[in-house]
Design an enzyme around this catalytic site. Structure first.
Site, PDB file in Angstrom:
ATOM      1  CE  LYS A  27      -3.841  -0.560   2.384  1.00  0.00           C
ATOM      2  NZ  LYS A  27      -4.484  -0.789   3.686  1.00  0.00           N
ATOM      3  NE  ARG A  97      -5.439   3.333   3.611  1.00  0.00           N
ATOM      4  CZ  ARG A  97      -5.470   3.513   2.298  1.00  0.00           C
ATOM      5  NH1 ARG A  97      -4.892   4.560   1.734  1.00  0.00           N
ATOM      6  NH2 ARG A  97      -6.063   2.620   1.533  1.00  0.00           N
ATOM      7  N   GLY A 106      -8.626  -7.384   4.197  1.00  0.00           N
ATOM      8  CA  GLY A 106      -9.417  -7.362   5.425  1.00  0.00           C
ATOM      9  C   GLY A 106      -8.711  -7.872   6.663  1.00  0.00           C
ATOM     10  CG  MET A 108      -3.253  -5.968   8.384  1.00  0.00           C
ATOM     11  SD  MET A 108      -2.443  -6.402   9.907  1.00  0.00           S
ATOM     12  CE  MET A 108      -1.198  -7.449   9.233  1.00  0.00           C
ATOM     13  NE  ARG A 341      -5.829  -4.812  -3.134  1.00  0.00           N
ATOM     14  CZ  ARG A 341      -6.409  -4.911  -1.942  1.00  0.00           C
ATOM     15  NH1 ARG A 341      -5.677  -4.902  -0.872  1.00  0.00           N
ATOM     16  NH2 ARG A 341      -7.704  -5.016  -1.837  1.00  0.00           N
ATOM     17  CG  HIS A 459     -13.946 -11.072   3.763  1.00  0.00           C
ATOM     18  ND1 HIS A 459     -14.199 -12.399   4.063  1.00  0.00           N
ATOM     19  CD2 HIS A 459     -12.671 -10.835   4.127  1.00  0.00           C
ATOM     20  CE1 HIS A 459     -13.121 -12.916   4.605  1.00  0.00           C
ATOM     21  NE2 HIS A 459     -12.167 -11.993   4.661  1.00  0.00           N
ATOM     22  CD  GLU A 750      10.491 -46.639  -5.986  1.00  0.00           C
ATOM     23  OE1 GLU A 750       9.522 -45.926  -5.665  1.00  0.00           O
ATOM     24  OE2 GLU A 750      10.377 -47.681  -6.655  1.00  0.00           O
ATOM     25  CB  SER A 769      11.478 -42.806 -13.621  1.00  0.00           C
ATOM     26  OG  SER A 769      10.394 -42.021 -13.185  1.00  0.00           O
ATOM     27  CB  THR A 772      10.291 -37.547  -5.503  1.00  0.00           C
ATOM     28  OG1 THR A 772       9.180 -37.262  -6.332  1.00  0.00           O
ATOM     29  CG2 THR A 772      11.573 -37.268  -6.236  1.00  0.00           C
ATOM     30  CB  CYS A 836       6.872 -40.779 -12.022  1.00  0.00           C
ATOM     31  SG  CYS A 836       7.748 -42.088 -11.180  1.00  0.00           S
ATOM     32  CE1 TYR A 856       9.422 -38.874 -17.135  1.00  0.00           C
ATOM     33  CE2 TYR A 856      11.399 -39.271 -18.440  1.00  0.00           C
ATOM     34  CZ  TYR A 856      10.433 -39.722 -17.555  1.00  0.00           C
ATOM     35  OH  TYR A 856      10.471 -41.003 -17.089  1.00  0.00           O
TER      36      TYR A 856
END
Ligand code: ADP
Ligand code: MG
Ligand code: MG
Length: 879
Positions: A27, A97, A106, A108, A341, A459, A750, A769, A772, A836, A856
């Site tokens: 702001k 403000r 909304g 603050m 903003r 809001h 893995e 591959s 994860t 993957c 990839y």
């Protein structure tokens, strides 16, 4: 020397221009920018976020010297405006403000008309020749100051106001005469005294100091903290405080206040979009006390101001090259800008605005690609209502189409209820008169939000839009009975067990569950994706195990399948029985018999997938889960299975007991299954090979990549690779096939040990591959299935920033990935490497994958466009 704490903005001097947003807040910085480009901004000054940080570090003490700097800035203001703080003839009034670096709608609290006391209110009345206005301003100050600074309950003021209204026999605030407002101020001061035990402070400087502290205090209220938590906002110093001279929208019928977007935030249409209220101040528009008028109707009231606003739109968009969300006030026919903003928008609007700004020459394609948050595309990828179902649906009523989308669920009437029922597995529509910041948790839990008052900038609307959540606002035909947990619409009563459907695109509320449909990639969306594809270097594949999913993913631009889980193919009723009989078998011969029944199913599935992917690579993971997952766990189901297979139920129980593992995720699964039961591998590879041969005969290109899961040592892979090769060869021989086959053999990485020894493993793999999910599980030692027990504590106490199963832990698990890539490519330079699992569709994880040089990422079909855009942004950011 200590850092500068106060930055002035005004005609004489604009100190904040070009300073970091982190220091002045959004702001404050934008007030300075607007001032500097010549827009009419009431002058004022900004206290930095550093001061907020110091305030907390000092145990909630304002730093020494602050009020001196503030005093100097006030002097400057007094000089510029020729008014005096606390004056009895022409007083200077200010607003206080808040404003952090990230906009928090909304969250603050703002205090208006600060500087009024018994004396200066008389002065204001004299200076403006408007006694009514002066006392209206004073009563607002006492009220806001009580609420915000002293934490009083708003209700106490309302009671006093109602008494006055009754006395003067009026219903609207604006109808109370000056005399009544004067009495109201006295009543308010009394209420204030009763509830705080103190007199309302008459010294303006004391008012200011207390207010500054209150703004800093509001940084750490529960609702502000919760909002930051939901939005993932971290590492900010605090909020800035803006002190700005007042302008008055409540000076009569030639004054007013409004909020607007320079373009439509729902659709992106290039049309000024907003609402205003005549003779009103500040928050009146957003608070939903009176119903505002659309800005399009402004020319009827004041043509010149409307025109000036359209000029402001142009100036702002040229300056920021971006759609803006503005707040303005008109004082006696003069326009003032109070805020600007970057406007929050739906994903649909984000895409359209980015494309339009390119057309208008304000930004280039690369910038357009950077402008759209990949996660916001979710909205364009969400289902909408089927036209036929929609047309047939019973429309209960219509509200404002505040945030697009389709939501189907059961009403909950409080935020807490919404959260509880959502956690219990229900789809919830949060139904409220109007939402407030206290409701954000319930709003987040709901699939859609319905309000009965409040407009397109209320809001509920703003927050829902920011989150891409379906919202219908201001459906005034809905009568809500929060206590009895029901709502009434045109004589129909609906309770917590009735299903309703919200169409956020049209604003309609429908009875029952209206059928939804899948989205399409076309128009501006397709254009933006094409631009994204020009920049990205990372390929995007999908995780799919059926021809239908494969087709959908290709429509979204998938360039192959990165993970085809074969176990999903065993669960259909006509297949599971063979799977179970295979598991029950004692002898290899019996096992082979059962497997031979599964083979045709698998072959057919693979043929369908190869066909759908038309020559694109398809990574097929051989059977991965522990076998007990295929057996029924309840005795009734076990009995049923016994009858079906013609065996004794007790034998089934025995087998299940034998398969029981204390930690099945670390147990007999992945490639370990193929080591013990090579015939399973043989069946699957045979099915894949035959499917490829059949496709070849039909001139359909097939490119299977056989992936061996859960490898921890190269010896597993070497052994199984040999088995796969032998099976391919024997299948080809049996089929007497002499065409070309394009089958590669690789592994999933893995297990941490696989990363550490990736150089050895790479010698036996055509591709890697990264799985994860399991890698995260084993690197952290967290079980994915039980993490819910402690993850919330970990997030709350900031031990973890995010759930590591949703966003890759780049510092820790990331090192294992990087090591795996480097070591793997050290023995095989051209090793193809992908990822993957859930992380493949998470924008920040995609960025990581780009940086460590993967070929990839693979993600669920619906996240493919998100990954494409994220990959493009990663390439642009890192180039
Ligand atoms: P929020 O961050 O909640 O939007 P703001 O600080 O923007 O809070 O204040 C809310 C509203 O108060 C503004 O939109 C504006 O209408 C009014 N307001 C704030 N400062 C002033 C001022 N100096 N003069 C007139 N109105 C003001
Ligand atoms: Mg504002
Ligand atoms: Mg796995």
């Amino acid at each position: 020397m200590a850092n500068k704490m106060v930055y002035y903005f005004g005609k004489t001097k604009t100190e904040g221009k070009g300073k970091p947003k982190a220091l002045l807040g959004g702001k404050g910085l934008n007030l300075a920018e607007m001032t500097s480009i010549g827009l009419p901004v009431p002058p004022g000054f900004t206290i930095t976020t550093e001061v907020c940080d110091q305030y907390y570090k000092a145990g909630k003490q304002l730093p020494a010297g602050l009020m001196d700097e503030v005093g100097k800035a006030i002097k400057k203001l007094e000089k510029e405006l020729d008014k005096k703080f606390g004056d009895d003839s022409n007083p200077l009034l200010v607003s206080v403000r808040s404003g952090a670096a990230v906009s928090m709608p909304g969250m603050m609290n703002t205090i208006l008309n600060l500087g009024l006391n018994d004396i200066s209110t008389e002065g204001l009345a004299k200076a403006t020749k408007n006694e009514r206005f002066a006392y209206d301003a004073y009563r607002r100050l006492i009220n806001m100051f009580g609420d915000v600074v002293m934490g009083m309950d708003h209700h106490q003021f309302e009671v006093a106001f109602d008494k006055i209204k009754k006395k003067y026999n009026v219903s609207d605030d604006t109808e109370v005469p000056a005399e009544g407002l004067k009495e109201l101020c006295e009543a308010y001061k009394e209420v204030y005294k009763q509830h705080t035990g103190e007199m309302f402070p008459q010294d303006p400087v004391a008012q200011l100091e207390l207010s500054i502290e209150a703004v800093f205090g509001s940084w750490n209220t529960d609702r502000a903290v919760k909002y930051r938590e939901i939005e993932g906002i971290r590492h900010l110093l605090g909020t800035a405080v803006n002190v700005q001279s007042m302008v008055y929208g409540n000076m009569g019928e030639d004054s007013g206040t409004g909020v607007a977007f320079t373009r439509n935030p729902n659709t992106g249409e290039n049309k000024f979009y907003g609402e205003f209220l005549i003779n009103a101040q500040g928050e009146d528009v957003v608070a939903g006390i009176r119903t505002p008028q659309p800005v399009a109707e402004m020319p009827k009231w004041n043509r010149a101001i409307h025109k000036e606003l359209l000029e402001v739109k142009k100036t702002l968009e040229n300056h920021y090259a971006e759609m803006q969300d503005i707040e303005f006030t008109i004082e006696r026919g003069t326009l003032y800008m109070l805020q600007t903003r970057t406007g929050k928008r739906t994903g649909i609007a984000a895409v359209k605005i980015a494309c339009d700004l390119v057309k208008e020459g304000l930004i280039d394609q690369k910038e357009a690609v950077m402008r759209v948050d990949p996660n916001a595309l979710t909205q364009l990828l969400l289902p909408s209502f089927k036209t036929t179902a929609r047309n047939a649906a019973e429309v209960l009523c219509k509200g404002i189409n505040a945030s697009p989308g389709a939501a189907v669920g059961k009403p909950a009437f409080t935020a807490e209820e919404a959260r509880e029922r959502k956690d219990a597995g229900e789809n919830i529509i949060l139904v409220r008169r109007e939402t407030s910041p206290e409701d954000v948790d319930g709003m987040s839990a709901a699939v859609g939000i319905l309000t009965s008052t409040g407009g397109a900038t209320s809001h509920a609307a703003v927050v829902a839009r920011g989150w891409g959540k379906c919202c219908v606002a201001g459906a005034s035909d809905v009568e809500i009975d929060e206590k009895k947990k029901r709502m009434k619409v045109h004589g129909q009563t609906l309770g917590v067990n009735d299903v309703i459907s919200l169409d956020g695109t049209t604003g309609e509320v429908m009875l029952g569950a209206v059928e939804t449909q899948e989205p399409k990639l076309s128009g501006d969306f397709a254009k933006l994706m094409k631009w994204a594809d020009e920049y990205r270097t990372l390929a995007v594949r999908t995780n799919a195990d059926s021809p239908a999913d494969s087709k959908r993913a290709r429509d979204f631009g998938a360039e192959g399948i990165g993970l085809c889980r074969t176990e999903h193919m065993f669960f259909e009723p006509d297949r599971i029985i063979h799977m179970r009989s295979m598991i029950l078998a004692e002898e290899e011969k019996e096992r082979r018999q059962a497997l031979s029944k599964l083979l045709p199913f698998q072959r057919k599935d693979f043929e369908g997938i190869f066909k759908a992917m038309a020559g694109l690579p398809v990574t097929i993971r051989l059977l991965d889960p522990p076998l007990h997952e295929f057996l029924p766990h309840e005795s009734a189901a076990q009995k049923e299975m016994a009858t079906e297979l013609g065996v004794k139920a007790s034998d089934i129980k025995k087998r299940i007991e034998a398969l029981h593992e204390a930690n099945p995720m670390l147990g007999h699964r992945g490639c370990r299954l193929s080591i013990t039961y090579p015939e399973v591998l043989e069946m699957q590879v045979q099915a894949i090979t035959e499917a490829a041969i059949n496709c070849g005969k039909k001139k359909i290109k097939a490119h299977p990549e056989i992936m061996i899961p859960l490898v921890g040592t190269y010896k597993e892979l070497a052994l199984l690779r040999k088995k796969v090769e032998e099976t391919i060869a024997s299948t080809v021989a049996a089929k007497k096939f002499d065409g070309d086959l394009d089958i590669s053999i690789g592994t999933m990485i893995e297990i941490p040990r696989a990363c550490l020894t990736a150089d050895e493993i790479a010698e036996h793999a055509d591709f890697f591959s990264f799985g994860t999910n399991d890698l995260t599980q084993m690197a952290f030692g967290y079980s994915r299935d039980d993490i819910g027990g402690f993850l919330p504590d970990y997030l709350e106490q900031e031990i973890l920033d995010v759930d590591p199963f949703q966003s890759l832990d780049q510092t820790g698990v990331g090192q294992l990935v990087e090591l795996g890539v480097t070591k793997g490519r050290s023995t095989k330079k051209a090793l193809k490497i992908g990822i993957c699992g859930e992380h493949g569709g998470d924008p920040s994880s995609v960025e990581f994958c780009h940086r460590v040089g993967l070929n990839y990422v693979s993600c669920s079909p619906f996240r493919v466009p998100i990954a494409r855009l994220a990959a493009a942004q990663a390439a642009i950011t890192n180039s």
